[in-house]
Scaffold this motif. Structure first.
Motif, mmCIF file in Angstrom:
data_model
loop_
_atom_site.group_PDB
_atom_site.id
_atom_site.type_symbol
_atom_site.label_atom_id
_atom_site.label_comp_id
_atom_site.label_asym_id
_atom_site.label_seq_id
_atom_site.Cartn_x
_atom_site.Cartn_y
_atom_site.Cartn_z
ATOM 1 N N PRO A 1 -7.136 2.753 -21.813
ATOM 2 C CA PRO A 1 -5.930 3.263 -21.247
ATOM 3 C C PRO A 1 -4.683 2.991 -22.056
ATOM 4 C CG PRO A 1 -7.502 2.187 -19.546
ATOM 5 C CD PRO A 1 -7.851 1.721 -20.699
ATOM 6 N N VAL A 2 -3.796 3.646 -22.197
ATOM 7 C CA VAL A 2 -2.503 3.391 -22.751
ATOM 8 C C VAL A 2 -1.593 4.154 -21.824
ATOM 9 C CG1 VAL A 2 -1.250 3.918 -24.897
ATOM 10 C CG2 VAL A 2 -3.665 3.721 -25.128
ATOM 11 N N SER A 3 -0.736 3.226 -21.483
ATOM 12 C CA SER A 3 0.388 3.875 -20.254
ATOM 13 C C SER A 3 1.363 4.686 -20.942
ATOM 14 C CB SER A 3 1.225 2.847 -19.608
ATOM 15 O OG SER A 3 2.117 2.038 -20.401
ATOM 16 N N LYS B 1 13.331 3.082 -6.102
ATOM 17 C CA LYS B 1 11.723 2.930 -5.967
ATOM 18 C C LYS B 1 11.576 1.683 -4.680
ATOM 19 C CE LYS B 1 10.597 5.924 -9.192
ATOM 20 N NZ LYS B 1 10.216 7.348 -8.940
ATOM 21 N N ASP B 2 12.211 1.851 -3.885
ATOM 22 C CA ASP B 2 12.503 0.938 -2.822
ATOM 23 C C ASP B 2 11.399 1.432 -1.631
ATOM 24 O OD1 ASP B 2 12.708 -0.861 -0.845
ATOM 25 O OD2 ASP B 2 15.053 -0.856 -0.832
ATOM 26 N N PHE B 3 10.325 0.933 -1.750
ATOM 27 C CA PHE B 3 9.270 1.436 -0.543
ATOM 28 C C PHE B 3 9.365 0.611 0.604
ATOM 29 C CE2 PHE B 3 7.431 3.595 -4.259
ATOM 30 C CZ PHE B 3 7.148 4.825 -3.784
ATOM 31 N N GLY B 4 9.984 -0.294 0.525
ATOM 32 C CA GLY B 4 10.453 -1.141 1.933
ATOM 33 C C GLY B 4 11.286 -0.113 2.728
ATOM 34 N N PHE B 5 12.344 0.579 1.829
ATOM 35 C CA PHE B 5 13.127 1.429 2.613
ATOM 36 C C PHE B 5 12.361 2.776 2.982
ATOM 37 C CE2 PHE B 5 15.548 5.519 1.795
ATOM 38 C CZ PHE B 5 16.584 5.381 2.853
ATOM 39 N N ALA B 6 11.485 3.002 2.178
ATOM 40 C CA ALA B 6 10.641 4.422 2.561
ATOM 41 C C ALA B 6 9.527 4.298 3.731
ATOM 42 C CB ALA B 6 9.752 4.685 1.205
ATOM 43 N N MET B 7 9.104 3.088 3.776
ATOM 44 C CA MET B 7 8.281 2.637 5.077
ATOM 45 C C MET B 7 9.088 2.835 6.320
ATOM 46 S SD MET B 7 5.301 0.143 3.877
ATOM 47 C CE MET B 7 6.372 -1.347 2.935
ATOM 48 N N GLN B 8 10.433 2.214 6.160
ATOM 49 C CA GLN B 8 11.227 2.212 7.233
ATOM 50 C C GLN B 8 11.605 3.605 7.654
ATOM 51 O OE1 GLN B 8 12.373 -0.887 9.096
ATOM 52 N NE2 GLN B 8 12.830 0.760 10.178
ATOM 53 N N LEU B 9 11.914 4.282 6.777
ATOM 54 C CA LEU B 9 12.185 5.853 6.935
ATOM 55 C C LEU B 9 11.085 6.646 7.714
ATOM 56 C CD1 LEU B 9 14.319 8.112 6.414
ATOM 57 C CD2 LEU B 9 13.585 8.599 4.285
ATOM 58 N N VAL B 10 9.747 6.258 7.231
ATOM 59 C CA VAL B 10 8.775 6.864 8.041
ATOM 60 C C VAL B 10 8.654 6.493 9.232
ATOM 61 C CG1 VAL B 10 6.165 6.796 8.030
ATOM 62 C CG2 VAL B 10 7.285 7.279 5.745
ATOM 63 N N ASN C 1 4.290 4.110 -13.118
ATOM 64 C CA ASN C 1 4.533 3.324 -12.026
ATOM 65 C C ASN C 1 3.348 2.207 -12.214
ATOM 66 O OD1 ASN C 1 3.254 2.263 -9.321
ATOM 67 N ND2 ASN C 1 3.982 3.915 -8.276
ATOM 68 N N PRO C 2 3.712 1.086 -12.479
ATOM 69 C CA PRO C 2 2.762 -0.076 -12.812
ATOM 70 C C PRO C 2 1.693 -0.072 -11.888
ATOM 71 C CG PRO C 2 5.121 -0.781 -12.934
ATOM 72 C CD PRO C 2 5.247 0.525 -12.256
ATOM 73 N N GLY C 3 1.705 -0.027 -10.542
ATOM 74 C CA GLY C 3 0.720 -0.153 -9.309
ATOM 75 C C GLY C 3 -0.193 0.943 -9.902
ATOM 76 N N LYS C 4 0.097 2.112 -10.197
ATOM 77 C CA LYS C 4 -0.930 3.201 -10.319
ATOM 78 C C LYS C 4 -1.673 2.768 -11.896
ATOM 79 C CE LYS C 4 1.121 7.103 -7.800
ATOM 80 N NZ LYS C 4 1.777 8.619 -7.913
ATOM 81 N N VAL C 5 -0.647 2.522 -12.910
ATOM 82 C CA VAL C 5 -1.473 2.366 -14.001
ATOM 83 C C VAL C 5 -2.494 1.348 -13.975
ATOM 84 C CG1 VAL C 5 -0.947 1.317 -16.367
ATOM 85 C CG2 VAL C 5 0.536 2.983 -15.419
ATOM 86 N N ARG C 6 -2.191 0.040 -13.036
ATOM 87 C CA ARG C 6 -3.104 -0.874 -12.792
ATOM 88 C C ARG C 6 -4.355 -0.593 -12.091
ATOM 89 N NH1 ARG C 6 1.449 -3.984 -11.399
ATOM 90 N NH2 ARG C 6 0.892 -3.693 -8.990
ATOM 91 N N GLY D 1 0.809 -7.060 4.709
ATOM 92 C CA GLY D 1 0.385 -7.376 3.120
ATOM 93 C C GLY D 1 1.311 -7.217 2.021
ATOM 94 N N ASP D 2 1.021 -8.069 1.159
ATOM 95 C CA ASP D 2 1.749 -7.889 -0.142
ATOM 96 C C ASP D 2 1.108 -7.473 -1.492
ATOM 97 O OD1 ASP D 2 0.749 -10.300 -0.614
ATOM 98 O OD2 ASP D 2 2.331 -11.361 -0.619
ATOM 99 N N ARG D 3 -0.202 -6.939 -1.118
ATOM 100 C CA ARG D 3 -0.832 -6.394 -2.221
ATOM 101 C C ARG D 3 -0.597 -4.973 -2.032
ATOM 102 N NH1 ARG D 3 -6.598 -9.699 -0.851
ATOM 103 N NH2 ARG D 3 -6.267 -11.559 -2.144
ATOM 104 N N GLY D 4 -1.247 -4.368 -3.374
ATOM 105 C CA GLY D 4 -0.954 -2.713 -3.454
ATOM 106 C C GLY D 4 0.426 -2.669 -3.822
ATOM 107 N N PHE D 5 0.810 -1.260 -3.587
ATOM 108 C CA PHE D 5 2.051 -0.785 -3.817
ATOM 109 C C PHE D 5 2.493 0.500 -3.004
ATOM 110 C CE2 PHE D 5 -0.670 1.378 -6.322
ATOM 111 C CZ PHE D 5 -0.420 2.721 -6.434
ATOM 112 N N GLY D 6 3.601 1.002 -3.021
ATOM 113 C CA GLY D 6 3.956 2.372 -2.178
ATOM 114 C C GLY D 6 3.908 1.817 -0.756
ATOM 115 N N TYR D 7 3.033 2.665 -0.048
ATOM 116 C CA TYR D 7 3.439 2.523 1.316
ATOM 117 C C TYR D 7 1.908 1.780 1.894
ATOM 118 C CZ TYR D 7 6.448 6.702 1.241
ATOM 119 O OH TYR D 7 7.491 7.193 1.252
#
Length: 205
Positions: A38-40, A103-112, A20-25, A159-165
């Protein structure tokens, strides 16, 4: 295990066992001040294991162990997720899976949001993020830590920063969602920062 028995984590290469690029960052930013390189897992072509654990800690540990075994280097793994009170703690350890193969978290947020609405008009908005961090060494030694932050869910996402939820989670005491928050501030206050502070106190400081 007492602090005196803890394995120290010194400067050098450390595998971040995530694709997950967001977590790695975020993990890379947290590790940076300590001389750790760190090495991914993706850059080493390490596989993503099936997350068969029933807790955040169990999933973090199995990912860290596999990365350490395959790379021959110490490895750190994160398992984190959103727990919604109105949904009895879901999506919890299945937070990434709610986003589907794409990995569509827009869909996941709508589902929540939709599932919360389906519980009725009196549902609360309380939620919390959990982050479990595990550090494994090739010889099998393992250290684990867990952090948490509480807040509420907002709709629509902001907001469009961060990732996931992040865009639907507003931490207690803050006016911005994690999706709106400056990354440096999020690194300071997030569930991952909470877990990492415990890791640093035991393994680095």
């Amino acid at each position: 295990m007492s602090y005196q028995d803890a394995r120290r984590l010194g400067p050098g290469r450390l595998v971040v066992a995530s694709h997950n690029p967001g977590k790695v960052r975020e993990i890379t930013a947290l590790l940076g001040p300590f001389g750790i390189e760190p090495v991914s897992a993706a850059s080493l072509d390490l596989p993503e294991p099936e997350e068969t654990g029933t807790t955040f800690i169990a999933n973090a540990e199995l990912k860290a162990r596999l990365a350490a075994d395959l790379s021959g280097l110490p490895a750190i793994a994160d398992d984190s997720g959103l727990c919604v009170e109105a949904l009895n703690g879901d999506p919890g350890i299945f937070s990434a899976r709610w986003a589907g193969e794409a990995k569509d978290f827009g869909f996941a947020m709508q589902l929540v949001h939709d599932r919360m609405e389906a519980t009725g008009p009196d549902h609360g908005r309380d939620a919390h993020f959990v982050c479990a961090l595990a550090v494994a060494w090739p010889d099998g030694h393992l250290e684990s830590f867990e952090g948490r932050v509480d807040g509420i869910l907002v709709w629509p996402p902001r907001g469009d920063r961060g990732f996931g939820y992040d865009a639907m989670f507003q931490m207690d005491g803050h006016a911005e969602t994690f999706g709106e928050m400056d990354p440096a501030e999020k690194h300071r206050v997030s569930h991952r920062a909470d877990a990492f502070a415990k890791l640093v106190a035991k393994l680095i400081a």
